[in-house]
Design a protein around this motif. Sequence first.
Motif, mmCIF file in Angstrom:
data_model
loop_
_atom_site.group_PDB
_atom_site.id
_atom_site.type_symbol
_atom_site.label_atom_id
_atom_site.label_comp_id
_atom_site.label_asym_id
_atom_site.label_seq_id
_atom_site.Cartn_x
_atom_site.Cartn_y
_atom_site.Cartn_z
ATOM 1 N N ASP A 1 0.793 -1.013 -0.023
ATOM 2 C CA ASP A 1 -0.033 -0.060 -0.169
ATOM 3 C C ASP A 1 0.820 1.107 -0.130
ATOM 4 O O ASP A 1 2.007 1.493 0.901
ATOM 5 C CB ASP A 1 -0.867 -0.099 1.161
ATOM 6 C CG ASP A 1 -1.942 1.242 1.407
ATOM 7 O OD1 ASP A 1 -2.342 1.341 0.203
ATOM 8 O OD2 ASP A 1 -1.750 1.952 2.223
ATOM 9 N N LYS B 1 -15.414 1.264 -5.713
ATOM 10 C CA LYS B 1 -14.726 0.659 -4.615
ATOM 11 C C LYS B 1 -15.236 -0.602 -3.847
ATOM 12 O O LYS B 1 -14.460 -1.446 -3.478
ATOM 13 C CB LYS B 1 -14.375 2.031 -3.414
ATOM 14 C CG LYS B 1 -13.581 1.665 -2.331
ATOM 15 C CD LYS B 1 -13.124 2.967 -1.739
ATOM 16 C CE LYS B 1 -12.744 2.850 -0.247
ATOM 17 N NZ LYS B 1 -13.960 2.996 0.557
ATOM 18 N N THR C 1 -2.249 -0.914 -3.824
ATOM 19 C CA THR C 1 -3.117 0.087 -3.520
ATOM 20 C C THR C 1 -2.342 1.183 -3.371
ATOM 21 O O THR C 1 -1.528 1.302 -2.596
ATOM 22 C CB THR C 1 -4.232 -0.118 -2.391
ATOM 23 O OG1 THR C 1 -3.252 -0.502 -1.320
ATOM 24 C CG2 THR C 1 -4.842 -1.311 -2.505
ATOM 25 N N ILE D 1 -9.201 5.190 -0.204
ATOM 26 C CA ILE D 1 -8.679 4.026 -0.653
ATOM 27 C C ILE D 1 -8.102 3.145 0.186
ATOM 28 O O ILE D 1 -7.887 1.862 0.300
ATOM 29 C CB ILE D 1 -7.862 3.985 -2.101
ATOM 30 C CG1 ILE D 1 -7.229 2.518 -2.542
ATOM 31 C CG2 ILE D 1 -6.598 4.662 -1.493
ATOM 32 C CD1 ILE D 1 -6.633 2.793 -3.902
#
Length: 464
Positions: A338, A427, A444, A450
Amino acid sequence: MFKNYKKIFFIGIGGIGMSALAKYFLNKDKIIYGYDILRSDICISLEKQGSKITYCQKNLDFILDNNLFKDKESCLIVYTPAIKNDNIFLNFFTNNNFNVKKRSEILSKICEKKFLVAVAGTHGKTTTTSIISHILNNTGFNITAFIGGISRNENSNLIGGEIDSKLIIVEADEYDKSFLKLSPNIAIITSVDMDHSDIYTKTSSLKKAYHQFISKIASDGVLIIENKALQELGNINFSNIITYSFSEDTDFRISSYEITNRNSSFNFINSNSKFFFTNEIVFCLPGKHNILNALASILVCIQLDVKKEDIVKSINSFLGIKRRFEIHFESKNKVFIDDYAHHPSEIKETLETLFKMYPNRKLTLIFQPHLYTRTRDFMNEFADVLSLPNHLLLLDIFPAREKPIRGIDSSKLLKKCRNKNKELVKKETVLNILNKSNFDVLVTMGAGNISSLVEQIKNEYFVK
């Protein structure tokens, strides 16, 4: 300075900068109230520390009940520029003549008459601020550090602050020209790329703001600036400048670096080609951009007379920052990372690092654009970098403080991307789509909400 205030109300308390201030004042035994639109993990943490927070924008009863704010003289109201002008709390406190201040004004007051290290730049502020803060905190300095991310070593965006310290480390945010309220003793500029066109209509206006920031440095202070940023700004009216980069025409340059497993190892030399460290430093964040952030941090600590061996030990023990190239899972078959990158330059640096770390592997990127203005201004640049992954899942634009701009949306951006495998997704449908794909390296990325997908993805695929 803030002795007369017993209660402080933060409008937008869940923001990363606002929450650090709230924690700071909790340490000063202030009664903290606040509003935010979302009950995030940060807000929950503040509630556990005693803050009282409402999440309903129309809930004026929250502040009217029990005459919580009857005595105006003992109440301070702090808001972030991300709050819209029609916010009911902002209007109530303003119309009733409370003492209402922007976050940047409060931060500058805290920093007055302190030795201030301020980290500016379009990219790398949070990482650099975190590294500096960790080294100094780890070597016994009494510091207060306001960080634009969650330090994994401290699990907080505030380091210190329990006891008044004479040394403060802050991010000098260029948005809303907030950094012009600071007067640092040591200033760092990591990069100067165009951004925030709602504030800076031209590149020249952004550069002008950086020159104004430099003019605020103490006359006996020092500016530590990445060489490309120096070239962007041109002639600087300041004498004590230290430059750094990968190139040879700087005061300090990276002489060697390597990405091994999850880490970077590097060393650097001065203009006389003298190595600073006997052996290469091992650092937990990969990528050339992160190595430069580490070098800038080390140069600050050199200015503060931190011993070499203490710098090495502290760099080695640095765990990174949440959402900055945060590796959540890694195996031979699956990787999940991420990252906060939201500007084309940042995305490019992160993707290039990923390709070096995981060559010949399929990369799936879930990206959420942040702000309509940024998507509009860098539409082609976004399309170029987002065309690099094997598989692109593009989410809708996260608006944050902005209203939609006609003709600017993720559908238009997707059409410009050249990936063979690309799709526009909601999403809430991401997990269903991932279930149908045999992803390998999954990333991500983005600065919006997010981040709420991270735990969902971990629980679905990587937690047994």
